[in-house]
Scaffold this motif. Structure first.
Motif, PDB file in Angstrom:
ATOM      1  N   ASN A 123     -29.295  45.722 -22.890  1.00 60.66           N
ATOM      2  CA  ASN A 123     -29.042  44.438 -22.247  1.00 60.66           C
ATOM      3  C   ASN A 123     -29.729  44.290 -20.888  1.00 60.66           C
ATOM      4  O   ASN A 123     -29.467  43.326 -20.169  1.00 60.66           O
ATOM      5  CB  ASN A 123     -27.535  44.226 -22.075  1.00 60.66           C
ATOM      6  N   THR A 124     -30.575  45.244 -20.552  1.00 59.16           N
ATOM      7  CA  THR A 124     -31.277  45.222 -19.265  1.00 59.16           C
ATOM      8  C   THR A 124     -32.744  44.872 -19.471  1.00 59.16           C
ATOM      9  O   THR A 124     -33.385  45.391 -20.388  1.00 59.16           O
ATOM     10  CB  THR A 124     -31.172  46.588 -18.561  1.00 59.16           C
ATOM     11  N   ARG A 125     -33.259  44.010 -18.615  1.00 53.68           N
ATOM     12  CA  ARG A 125     -34.688  43.689 -18.629  1.00 53.68           C
ATOM     13  C   ARG A 125     -35.360  44.398 -17.467  1.00 53.68           C
ATOM     14  O   ARG A 125     -34.809  44.489 -16.375  1.00 53.68           O
ATOM     15  CB  ARG A 125     -34.908  42.178 -18.509  1.00 53.68           C
ATOM     16  N   PHE A 126     -36.574  44.909 -17.696  1.00 55.13           N
ATOM     17  CA  PHE A 126     -37.279  45.717 -16.711  1.00 55.13           C
ATOM     18  C   PHE A 126     -38.630  45.085 -16.367  1.00 55.13           C
ATOM     19  O   PHE A 126     -39.320  44.549 -17.234  1.00 55.13           O
ATOM     20  CB  PHE A 126     -37.525  47.131 -17.245  1.00 55.13           C
ATOM     21  N   THR A 127     -39.001  45.205 -15.088  1.00 56.56           N
ATOM     22  CA  THR A 127     -40.322  44.779 -14.621  1.00 56.56           C
ATOM     23  C   THR A 127     -40.898  45.876 -13.743  1.00 56.56           C
ATOM     24  O   THR A 127     -40.195  46.432 -12.899  1.00 56.56           O
ATOM     25  CB  THR A 127     -40.235  43.481 -13.804  1.00 56.56           C
ATOM     26  N   LEU A 128     -42.166  46.193 -13.952  1.00 54.22           N
ATOM     27  CA  LEU A 128     -42.864  47.177 -13.117  1.00 54.22           C
ATOM     28  C   LEU A 128     -44.052  46.516 -12.450  1.00 54.22           C
ATOM     29  O   LEU A 128     -44.951  45.991 -13.126  1.00 54.22           O
ATOM     30  CB  LEU A 128     -43.324  48.370 -13.963  1.00 54.22           C
ATOM     31  N   LEU A 129     -44.063  46.530 -11.117  1.00 52.12           N
ATOM     32  CA  LEU A 129     -45.196  46.053 -10.323  1.00 52.12           C
ATOM     33  C   LEU A 129     -45.813  47.271  -9.652  1.00 52.12           C
ATOM     34  O   LEU A 129     -45.145  47.954  -8.873  1.00 52.12           O
ATOM     35  CB  LEU A 129     -44.725  45.055  -9.266  1.00 52.12           C
ATOM     36  N   HIS A 130     -47.077  47.537  -9.948  1.00 52.20           N
ATOM     37  CA  HIS A 130     -47.721  48.728  -9.372  1.00 52.20           C
ATOM     38  C   HIS A 130     -48.966  48.346  -8.593  1.00 52.20           C
ATOM     39  O   HIS A 130     -49.771  47.522  -9.035  1.00 52.20           O
ATOM     40  CB  HIS A 130     -48.111  49.734 -10.453  1.00 52.20           C
ATOM     41  N   SER A 131     -49.160  49.014  -7.438  1.00 49.56           N
ATOM     42  CA  SER A 131     -50.285  48.711  -6.560  1.00 49.56           C
ATOM     43  C   SER A 131     -51.076  49.975  -6.231  1.00 49.56           C
ATOM     44  O   SER A 131     -50.505  51.048  -6.036  1.00 49.56           O
ATOM     45  CB  SER A 131     -49.762  48.087  -5.264  1.00 49.56           C
ATOM     46  N   SER A 132     -52.403  49.827  -6.183  1.00 48.22           N
ATOM     47  CA  SER A 132     -53.306  50.887  -5.747  1.00 48.22           C
ATOM     48  C   SER A 132     -54.398  50.271  -4.878  1.00 48.22           C
ATOM     49  O   SER A 132     -54.644  49.064  -4.956  1.00 48.22           O
ATOM     50  CB  SER A 132     -53.939  51.620  -6.937  1.00 48.22           C
ATOM     51  N   PRO A 133     -55.076  51.068  -4.039  1.00 47.27           N
ATOM     52  CA  PRO A 133     -56.117  50.507  -3.177  1.00 47.27           C
ATOM     53  C   PRO A 133     -57.253  49.831  -3.941  1.00 47.27           C
ATOM     54  O   PRO A 133     -57.809  48.829  -3.486  1.00 47.27           O
ATOM     55  CB  PRO A 133     -56.619  51.720  -2.386  1.00 47.27           C
ATOM     56  N   SER A 134     -57.628  50.391  -5.102  1.00 48.89           N
ATOM     57  CA  SER A 134     -58.718  49.823  -5.888  1.00 48.89           C
ATOM     58  C   SER A 134     -58.498  50.154  -7.357  1.00 48.89           C
ATOM     59  O   SER A 134     -57.639  50.971  -7.707  1.00 48.89           O
ATOM     60  CB  SER A 134     -60.071  50.382  -5.434  1.00 48.89           C
ATOM     61  N   ALA A 152     -46.849  44.347 -23.923  1.00 52.39           N
ATOM     62  CA  ALA A 152     -47.422  43.321 -24.794  1.00 52.39           C
ATOM     63  C   ALA A 152     -46.595  43.144 -26.061  1.00 52.39           C
ATOM     64  O   ALA A 152     -46.461  42.024 -26.581  1.00 52.39           O
ATOM     65  CB  ALA A 152     -48.862  43.692 -25.151  1.00 52.39           C
ATOM     66  N   GLU A 153     -46.016  44.238 -26.552  1.00 54.55           N
ATOM     67  CA  GLU A 153     -45.238  44.188 -27.789  1.00 54.55           C
ATOM     68  C   GLU A 153     -43.785  43.766 -27.565  1.00 54.55           C
ATOM     69  O   GLU A 153     -43.140  43.252 -28.486  1.00 54.55           O
ATOM     70  CB  GLU A 153     -45.274  45.561 -28.467  1.00 54.55           C
ATOM     71  N   HIS A 154     -43.269  43.994 -26.359  1.00 50.75           N
ATOM     72  CA  HIS A 154     -41.857  43.704 -26.069  1.00 50.75           C
ATOM     73  C   HIS A 154     -41.734  42.919 -24.755  1.00 50.75           C
ATOM     74  O   HIS A 154     -41.114  43.396 -23.804  1.00 50.75           O
ATOM     75  CB  HIS A 154     -41.057  45.006 -25.982  1.00 50.75           C
ATOM     76  N   PRO A 155     -42.281  41.718 -24.684  1.00 54.15           N
ATOM     77  CA  PRO A 155     -42.247  40.966 -23.418  1.00 54.15           C
ATOM     78  C   PRO A 155     -40.838  40.591 -22.973  1.00 54.15           C
ATOM     79  O   PRO A 155     -40.601  40.379 -21.781  1.00 54.15           O
ATOM     80  CB  PRO A 155     -43.087  39.719 -23.729  1.00 54.15           C
ATOM     81  N   GLU A 156     -39.906  40.498 -23.905  1.00 56.21           N
ATOM     82  CA  GLU A 156     -38.527  40.170 -23.542  1.00 56.21           C
ATOM     83  C   GLU A 156     -37.795  41.349 -22.913  1.00 56.21           C
ATOM     84  O   GLU A 156     -36.755  41.184 -22.268  1.00 56.21           O
ATOM     85  CB  GLU A 156     -37.756  39.701 -24.788  1.00 56.21           C
ATOM     86  N   ARG A 157     -38.360  42.538 -23.058  1.00 48.96           N
ATOM     87  CA  ARG A 157     -37.724  43.768 -22.578  1.00 48.96           C
ATOM     88  C   ARG A 157     -38.385  44.329 -21.326  1.00 48.96           C
ATOM     89  O   ARG A 157     -37.719  44.828 -20.413  1.00 48.96           O
ATOM     90  CB  ARG A 157     -37.799  44.801 -23.707  1.00 48.96           C
ATOM     91  N   PHE A 158     -39.735  44.218 -21.270  1.00 51.41           N
ATOM     92  CA  PHE A 158     -40.485  44.916 -20.222  1.00 51.41           C
ATOM     93  C   PHE A 158     -41.704  44.104 -19.815  1.00 51.41           C
ATOM     94  O   PHE A 158     -42.481  43.642 -20.653  1.00 51.41           O
ATOM     95  CB  PHE A 158     -40.912  46.290 -20.745  1.00 51.41           C
ATOM     96  N   SER A 159     -41.865  43.928 -18.496  1.00 52.89           N
ATOM     97  CA  SER A 159     -43.029  43.241 -17.931  1.00 52.89           C
ATOM     98  C   SER A 159     -43.767  44.208 -17.022  1.00 52.89           C
ATOM     99  O   SER A 159     -43.146  45.012 -16.325  1.00 52.89           O
ATOM    100  CB  SER A 159     -42.571  42.006 -17.152  1.00 52.89           C
ATOM    101  N   PHE A 160     -45.105  44.109 -17.016  1.00 52.52           N
ATOM    102  CA  PHE A 160     -45.925  45.092 -16.302  1.00 52.52           C
ATOM    103  C   PHE A 160     -47.110  44.387 -15.663  1.00 52.52           C
ATOM    104  O   PHE A 160     -47.847  43.664 -16.323  1.00 52.52           O
ATOM    105  CB  PHE A 160     -46.403  46.141 -17.314  1.00 52.52           C
ATOM    106  N   ARG A 161     -47.277  44.584 -14.315  1.00 49.97           N
ATOM    107  CA  ARG A 161     -48.399  43.963 -13.607  1.00 49.97           C
ATOM    108  C   ARG A 161     -49.020  44.967 -12.648  1.00 49.97           C
ATOM    109  O   ARG A 161     -48.315  45.765 -12.007  1.00 49.97           O
ATOM    110  CB  ARG A 161     -47.947  42.739 -12.811  1.00 49.97           C
ATOM    111  N   LEU A 162     -50.349  44.914 -12.536  1.00 51.23           N
ATOM    112  CA  LEU A 162     -51.097  45.777 -11.638  1.00 51.23           C
ATOM    113  C   LEU A 162     -51.677  44.961 -10.486  1.00 51.23           C
ATOM    114  O   LEU A 162     -52.086  43.810 -10.676  1.00 51.23           O
ATOM    115  CB  LEU A 162     -52.240  46.468 -12.391  1.00 51.23           C
ATOM    116  N   PHE A 163     -51.744  45.582  -9.307  1.00 49.89           N
ATOM    117  CA  PHE A 163     -52.308  44.950  -8.113  1.00 49.89           C
ATOM    118  C   PHE A 163     -53.253  45.938  -7.440  1.00 49.89           C
ATOM    119  O   PHE A 163     -52.989  47.148  -7.416  1.00 49.89           O
ATOM    120  CB  PHE A 163     -51.198  44.577  -7.121  1.00 49.89           C
ATOM    121  N   VAL A 164     -54.355  45.423  -6.886  1.00 50.12           N
ATOM    122  CA  VAL A 164     -55.274  46.258  -6.114  1.00 50.12           C
ATOM    123  C   VAL A 164     -55.676  45.521  -4.841  1.00 50.12           C
ATOM    124  O   VAL A 164     -55.742  44.283  -4.814  1.00 50.12           O
ATOM    125  CB  VAL A 164     -56.540  46.648  -6.919  1.00 50.12           C
ATOM    126  N   ASP A 165     -55.941  46.276  -3.780  1.00 55.82           N
ATOM    127  CA  ASP A 165     -56.361  45.668  -2.517  1.00 55.82           C
ATOM    128  C   ASP A 165     -57.795  45.140  -2.596  1.00 55.82           C
ATOM    129  O   ASP A 165     -58.162  44.188  -1.906  1.00 55.82           O
ATOM    130  CB  ASP A 165     -56.254  46.683  -1.382  1.00 55.82           C
TER     131      ASP A 165
END
Length: 267
Positions: A123-134, A152-165
């Motif tokens: 019953n828990t939804r998870f999101t991961l935001l990850h950052s690296s310099p490049s 991609a297969e379970h968008p209702e369960r887990f969201s994932f985004r990457l960030f770079v400087d």
């Protein structure tokens, strides 16, 4: 790097149900040359064959990391643990937002492996935001590909985004939706979007069946933020650590958004 427990030790652990290997946990690895130890988080927890897999970067000032990079297959390494980093409880939260930088992603990979992908806490939804310099400094494909594919297969369960400087180039080994990191640091807008996406997960066909009485108030969603990474990033998002690396009060972006001490934990 992969470490394997001696068979006799693994056998003893497997015969003890409460052996301490519960998410999120780490072990101390000791540099025998200078008698210094540092904590490291196994990516996938304690695997069935007694293996523990680590992503360890070689930093100029990282004594133990540099020492480990000099090891060869078959060498023996002294470890101490397990030590609980965060005592996970199934279904205690409606939404868990994990924010990481650099090798701070490792406890969240462990949580993904042992809780999210194994269908615990349904019953828990998870999101991961990850950052690296490049883009070149992001975690390796072996770490990122399973996360992105599961999202991609379970968008209702887990969201994932990457960030770079800087240098936001596509990563060919990731699904198209996650292939190109966002340019810029994890900011207030990114955090708001992560939480709001969880609130919008009720699909269109369920909405007609939800309560529409204007006098009824919706129960407040239980949201938890777990933050792990370089201290400047933690300070900007959640406020600096307190004395002796205690939690300290919530500050930064999460304070601006109105989150309290019991909703934020700095790993």
């Amino acid at each position: 790097m992969t470490l394997t427990l001696p068979p006799e030790q693994l056998s003893a652990l497997q015969s003890t149900p409460d052996n301490g290997y519960q998410p999120i946990w780490s072990v101390f690895i000791k540099d025998d040359d200078i008698q210094v130890e540092r904590p490291y988080t196994p990516l996938y927890g304690l695997e069935k064959d007694g293996k523990m897999s680590f992503w360890i970067k070689k930093y100029p000032k990282g004594e133990v990391g540099r020492w480990l990079h000099g090891k060869s297959e078959g060498d023996r390494i002294e470890i101490r643990g397990p030590l609980t980093t965060w005592p996970w409880k199934d279904d205690a939260w409606d939404e868990v937002v994990m924010i990481s930088g650099g090798t701070g992603i490792t406890p969240f990979v462990q949580l993904w492996s042992t809780v999210i992908a194994s269908e615990r806490s349904p019953n828990t939804r998870f999101t991961l935001l990850h950052s690296s310099p490049s883009s070149d400094e992001l975690p390796p494909a072996e770490v990122l590909s399973p996360l992105a594919s599961y999202a991609a297969e379970h968008p209702e369960r887990f969201s994932f985004r990457l960030f770079v400087d800087q240098d936001a180039k596509p990563l060919p080994y990731l699904p198209p939706a996650a292939a190109t990191p966002a340019l810029g640091r994890i900011n207030k807008l990114a955090v708001e979007k992560a939480v709001n996406s969880g609130e919008m997960e009720v699909s269109w066909w369920k909405r007609p069946f939800t309560s529409s009485k204007p006098s009824e108030e919706k129960p407040q969603r239980r949201v938890l933020f777990l933050v792990c990474g370089p201290e400047p990033m933690i300070g900007a998002l959640a406020g600096p650590y307190g004395r002796n690396f205690s939690q300290g009060p919530v500050g930064g972006v999460l304070k601006e958004l109105g989150y309290s001490n019991d909703q934020v934990y700095k790993l």
